[in-house]
Write an enzyme that holds these catalytic residues in place. Structure first.
Site, PDB file in Angstrom:
ATOM      1  N   LYS A 115      10.658   3.766   2.940  1.00 10.81           N
ATOM      2  CA  LYS A 115      10.490   5.215   2.740  1.00 10.81           C
ATOM      3  C   LYS A 115      11.332   5.700   1.576  1.00 10.81           C
ATOM      4  O   LYS A 115      12.491   5.285   1.427  1.00 10.81           O
ATOM      5  CB  LYS A 115      10.911   5.942   4.009  1.00 10.81           C
TER       6      LYS A 115
ATOM      7  N   GLU B 155       0.865  -1.188   0.000  1.00  7.56           N
ATOM      8  CA  GLU B 155       0.000   0.000   0.000  1.00  7.56           C
ATOM      9  C   GLU B 155       0.887   1.218   0.000  1.00  7.56           C
ATOM     10  O   GLU B 155       2.030   1.159   0.442  1.00  7.56           O
ATOM     11  CB  GLU B 155      -0.853   0.037   1.277  1.00  7.56           C
TER      12      GLU B 155
ATOM     13  N   LYS C 158       2.225   4.649   1.461  1.00  8.59           N
ATOM     14  CA  LYS C 158       2.303   5.187   2.825  1.00  8.59           C
ATOM     15  C   LYS C 158       1.899   6.657   2.746  1.00  8.59           C
ATOM     16  O   LYS C 158       2.666   7.515   2.325  1.00  8.59           O
ATOM     17  CB  LYS C 158       3.712   5.041   3.385  1.00  8.59           C
TER      18      LYS C 158
ATOM     19  N   ASP D 217       0.972  10.356   3.656  1.00 11.44           N
ATOM     20  CA  ASP D 217       1.660  11.241   4.589  1.00 11.44           C
ATOM     21  C   ASP D 217       0.674  12.264   5.152  1.00 11.44           C
ATOM     22  O   ASP D 217       0.540  13.369   4.649  1.00 11.44           O
ATOM     23  CB  ASP D 217       2.804  11.941   3.842  1.00 11.44           C
TER      24      ASP D 217
ATOM     25  N   CYS E  89      22.458  44.733  10.207  1.00 17.07           N
ATOM     26  CA  CYS E  89      21.646  44.557   8.999  1.00 17.07           C
ATOM     27  C   CYS E  89      22.493  44.830   7.757  1.00 17.07           C
ATOM     28  O   CYS E  89      23.138  45.877   7.662  1.00 17.07           O
ATOM     29  CB  CYS E  89      20.451  45.510   9.053  1.00 17.07           C
TER      30      CYS E  89
ATOM     31  N   CYS F  63      14.934  51.089   6.957  1.00 16.39           N
ATOM     32  CA  CYS F  63      15.643  50.000   6.273  1.00 16.39           C
ATOM     33  C   CYS F  63      15.000  49.783   4.889  1.00 16.39           C
ATOM     34  O   CYS F  63      13.804  49.489   4.797  1.00 16.39           O
ATOM     35  CB  CYS F  63      15.558  48.742   7.138  1.00 16.39           C
TER      36      CYS F  63
ATOM     37  N   CYS G 217      21.032  48.236   6.069  1.00 17.60           N
ATOM     38  CA  CYS G 217      21.055  49.580   6.668  1.00 17.60           C
ATOM     39  C   CYS G 217      22.031  49.697   7.840  1.00 17.60           C
ATOM     40  O   CYS G 217      22.182  50.769   8.413  1.00 17.60           O
ATOM     41  CB  CYS G 217      19.648  49.985   7.113  1.00 17.60           C
TER      42      CYS G 217
ATOM     43  N   CYS H  52      15.781  42.996  11.694  1.00 16.59           N
ATOM     44  CA  CYS H  52      16.311  44.357  11.716  1.00 16.59           C
ATOM     45  C   CYS H  52      15.226  45.267  12.293  1.00 16.59           C
ATOM     46  O   CYS H  52      14.142  45.384  11.724  1.00 16.59           O
ATOM     47  CB  CYS H  52      16.668  44.786  10.294  1.00 16.59           C
TER      48      CYS H  52
ATOM     49  N   TYR I   1      -6.781   1.962   5.467  1.00 19.07           N
ATOM     50  CA  TYR I   1      -5.803   0.910   5.205  1.00 19.07           C
ATOM     51  C   TYR I   1      -5.756  -0.230   6.220  1.00 19.07           C
ATOM     52  O   TYR I   1      -4.888  -1.095   6.150  1.00 19.07           O
ATOM     53  CB  TYR I   1      -4.400   1.500   5.057  1.00 19.07           C
TER      54      TYR I   1
HETATM   55  S1  IVH Z   1      -0.556   0.336   8.679  1.00 19.62           S
HETATM   56  C1  IVH Z   1       0.334  -1.842  12.570  1.00 19.62           C
HETATM   57  N1  IVH Z   1      -0.774   1.393   6.302  1.00 19.62           N
HETATM   58  O1  IVH Z   1       2.156   5.298   8.902  1.00 19.62           O
HETATM   59  C2  IVH Z   1       0.327  -1.178  11.270  1.00 19.62           C
HETATM   60  N2  IVH Z   1       0.000   2.779   8.067  1.00 19.62           N
HETATM   61  O2  IVH Z   1       4.134   4.347  11.472  1.00 19.62           O
HETATM   62  C3  IVH Z   1      -0.332   0.119  11.314  1.00 19.62           C
HETATM   63  N3  IVH Z   1       0.421   5.105   7.373  1.00 19.62           N
HETATM   64  O3  IVH Z   1       1.057   6.754  11.595  1.00 19.62           O
HETATM   65  C4  IVH Z   1      -0.147   1.026  10.213  1.00 19.62           C
HETATM   66  N4  IVH Z   1      -0.119   4.868   5.267  1.00 19.62           N
HETATM   67  O4  IVH Z   1      -0.827   6.491  10.024  1.00 19.62           O
HETATM   68  C5  IVH Z   1      -0.429   1.596   7.581  1.00 19.62           C
HETATM   69  N5  IVH Z   1      -1.042   2.186   4.125  1.00 19.62           N
HETATM   70  C6  IVH Z   1      -0.713   2.388   5.393  1.00 19.62           C
HETATM   71  C7  IVH Z   1      -0.292   3.674   5.869  1.00 19.62           C
HETATM   72  C8  IVH Z   1       0.057   3.813   7.216  1.00 19.62           C
HETATM   73  C9  IVH Z   1       0.289   5.717   6.198  1.00 19.62           C
HETATM   74  C10 IVH Z   1       0.898   5.766   8.611  1.00 19.62           C
HETATM   75  C11 IVH Z   1       0.093   5.482   9.825  1.00 19.62           C
HETATM   76  C12 IVH Z   1       1.088   5.515  10.961  1.00 19.62           C
HETATM   77  C13 IVH Z   1       2.394   5.375  10.274  1.00 19.62           C
HETATM   78  C14 IVH Z   1       3.055   4.084  10.682  1.00 19.62           C
END
Ligand code: IVH
Length: 669
Positions: A312, A113, A115, A117, A406, A430, A409, A424, A225
């Site tokens: 990551k 999946e 991740k 943000d 500065c 200025c 000035c 400043c 998720y």
């Molecule tokens: S699963 C036990 N799936 O990543 C597993 N987390 O440190 C629980 N996050 O703050 C997390 N996308 O909010 C999972 N597809 C995804 C995610 C996801 C983002 C975030 C989650 C958590 C951090 C995990």
């Protein structure tokens, strides 16, 4: 490393990480990148393993950073919210796979999946209805943000489906799409509010707003998720997520079933470039063991499951040499150090300069002149220095000295206690500050003087025709015509639009003055409360802060603006030229039902927003205040009123009413 050195380093790292946790989870304003944070955490973890005598349950390597704030009620998570182990290398991913295959003896199936943000959320549904939404908090208990979650369009409030458990928890990430984020920051900029650093901070900050209506207007979305229940419909993660999507949950289509770790790596490589096309930010890929039985067998460490890992993406980075540092003075007088770099190509363009933010950032990086530095383009367009390659440091490297005066000035710079920036203080003379204020004065949302851009202001300034914005009204066409690039026609146009600006209403004139912290919205509020600039000029701190939306910071800035005799002189001149310094047709209070009453608003409301209640209080002759004291007449108490406030109110015997009683009191029922 000696034991004593290891101990000192461990303590230093713990303190730094705690500080970064606070910046990230509570202030929603991180000062280092995730990558830099992960490096610190990794170093601490390695030291704690090697010098196990110094290991501690209290260490940030064992605990999850907490987002808990005082304003919300907390509840326990039925299933703790753990974090994920992470890696930046495919090598470590293969090791993760090897550990799992050692248990299974055969290739494991994974779900990949994205991740996302943003800010994580855990929502409990009971009998098909949204029951409670909690933030991650400290992993054990989280803040109750149910009212806010209900305003997010793709979080279903009721659901139907054949295999819906009577009670279940579903987890997801609250995101702010980049386009919404850009718009929000534009608005904040116009209102003189500090911008959010990135969409993640904006989403997390929005989720913690005490006003669901504002949350509703922020365009948040939720990507789901993770499904949890005592009895789930299926025995694989993938099938459960597919099932949840049929109940109406937004499970992103990117979710993918992979038969081997090689397929996982292909998925990761594909999304490394594809992610740029997504409407929101992702910072990696989460890899999860698909079989729930195998997940159970693998179990958990103190902080994270052994059956999942996040890969990551590193921000694209190059190394180059730091040649020099220059210092720029902005419109408000803030001094920003800028790194001049040996030109280097990075993510589509040549980079020659990078922002260094402030003196603290230079110290944090331990940066020296002539250092080889890592430059990256993060979420922001301006590149930044992510770190120093110490192996290149030689005798030509010198410490960077932050300037004392500065560069524009010569005035001695000031750094206020608790603030990161030097500035400043020569507000009146200025040049970049003077030009910046004129630029703001003529801008579209202020006096909207057409034909005058930054370049022309520079020209007028260097020709000594203007020093401040009042000078604009003395300009004559004949003075402009001889100027470089300005013909007769444009000169006449400029003079015409300066004249037209005399009809700009009072609230916009107030905004145009460029009083620190008085943005567009605050200027409107001030104009409707103080009918003329004379009334505003004579208001003291108490009167100013009694107005909805004016806190002590804005009030102090207004007072110090009018304390300055040069500003008074400029305003007098502007008045003489005919600018509008009073509101026409202003309405007084609608009633005096609340006359003489000082009211404190606390908690979350359903029928109106907090701001609407503040307006209603003023409309009916009352005064708003933020803190409970002996002079508080009444508390308008909503849901989730903070326990400290409640206790104080009870101690002082201040009456508390709910929103229905309040509306009845003012006859709005
Ligand atoms: S699963 C036990 N799936 O990543 C597993 N987390 O440190 C629980 N996050 O703050 C997390 N996308 O909010 C999972 N597809 C995804 C995610 C996801 C983002 C975030 C989650 C958590 C951090 C995990």
């Amino acid at each position: 490393m000696k034991q004593s050195e290891a101990k000192a380093r461990i303590e230093k790292l713990r303190k730094a990480i705690e500080e970064h946790n606070h910046n990230y989870y509570i202030l929603n304003s991180p000062v280092i990148s995730d990558f830099e944070y992960d490096l610190l955490l990794h170093e601490l973890d390695t030291l704690e393993r090697k010098y196990s005598g110094f290991a501690s349950e209290e260490s940030p390597t064992r605990r999850i950073g907490s987002d808990i704030t005082r304003e919300f009620r907390q509840y326990e998570h039925k299933y703790p919210m753990l974090s994920l182990g992470n890696t930046y290398s495919t090598e470590e991913l293969r090791e993760f796979n090897a550990r799992i295959e050692k248990v299974t003896g055969s290739p494991a199936e994974y779900v990949c999946e994205l991740k996302f943000d943003g800010a994580s959320i855990s929502i409990t549904y009971k009998r098909g209805r949204l029951f409670r939404a909690l933030t991650r908090g400290d992993g054990t208990k989280g803040d109750d943000v149910t009212l806010n979650a209900r305003t997010i369009k793709n979080i279903p409030v009721t659901i139907t489906g054949i295999r819906v458990p009577d009670e279940f928890v579903i987890r997801g990430e609250i995101l702010m799409p980049r386009a919404v984020f850009d718009r929000l920051n534009d608005e904040r900029n116009n209102e003189g509010l500090p911008p959010f650093a990135n969409p993640r901070n904006a989403a997390a900050g929005t989720l913690k707003i005490l006003d669901p209506k504002t949350v509703a207007s922020r365009g948040l979305v939720c990507n789901f998720y993770f499904l949890l229940a005592d009895e789930l419909p299926h025995d694989t993660h993938y099938e459960n997520m597919m099932e949840a999507s049929t109940w109406g949950f937004n499970v992103p289509e990117s979710i993918s079933l992979c038969k081997s770790i090689e397929e996982v790596i292909t998925f990761i490589n594909r999304w490394e470039s594809e992610r740029k096309k997504l409407p929101f930010d992702i910072d990696g890929v989460v890899v999860k063991v698909n079989s729930l039985a195998l997940q159970e067998e693998l179990g958990f460490t103190a902080k994270s499951p052994r059956w999942a890992i996040s890969y990551k993406y590193k921000a694209e980075q190059v190394t180059t040499r730091l040649l020099s540092v220059s210092f720029q003075v902005g419109r408000t007088g803030n001094v920003t150090p800028v790194a001049n770099l040996e030109p280097v190509f990075l993510a589509g363009s040549t980079v020659k300069r990078a922002t260094l933010h402030n003196a603290d950032q230079i110290a944090l990086l331990g940066l020296h002149l002539n250092d080889m530095v890592y430059v990256e383009k993060g979420g922001e367009i301006i590149p930044k220095i992510a770190g120093v390659d110490h192996s290149f440091r030689n005798e030509n490297s010198h410490e960077i000295k932050f300037i004392a005066n500065c560069p524009e000035c010569g005035t001695q710079l000031v750094k206020n206690e608790g603030e990161a920036n030097h500035f400043c203080p020569n507000y009146l003379h200025c040049p970049p500050q003077l030009k910046g204020r004129i630029g703001h004065f003529i801008s579209r949302k202020a006096m909207d003087i057409d034909g005058l851009g930054e370049e022309t202001v520079d020209l007028l300034f260097s020709s000594n025709l203007i020093r401040n914005y009042a000078d604009l009204y003395e300009l004559k066409t004949e003075q402009l015509v001889p100027l470089e690039r300005l013909g007769e026609k444009s000169a006449a146009n400029i003079i015409k639009s300066i004249k037209t600006s005399l009809s700009v209403p009072y609230s916009r004139v107030l905004f145009a003055l460029g009083i620190r912290h008085v943005g567009e919205t605050v200027a409107k509020t001030i104009a409707s409360r103080f009918r003329s600039i004379d009334e505003l000029m004579s208001a003291d701190l108490e009167l100013l802060t009694s107005v909805n939306e004016i806190g002590p910071k804005i009030a102090a800035s207004i007072i110090s603006f009018f304390f300055d005799s040069d500003n008074i002189l400029i305003i007098k001149r502007l008045k003489d030229y005919g600018l509008k310094f009073s509101e026409e047709n202003v309405k007084g209070p609608e009633s005096d039902i609340l006359k003489g009453k000082t009211i404190v608003i606390s908690g979350v409301f359903l029928r109106h927003t907090r701001d609407e209640y503040k307006d209603l209080i003023e409309k009916h002759g009352g005064k708003n205040s933020t803190s409970i004291s002996g002079s508080t007449s009444l508390i308008l108490a909503g849901d989730n009123m903070g326990p400290a406030k409640k206790e104080k109110a009870e101690q002082l015997g201040v009456a508390m009413i709910d929103e229905n009683e309040f509306l009845e009191l003012i006859g709005e029922e």
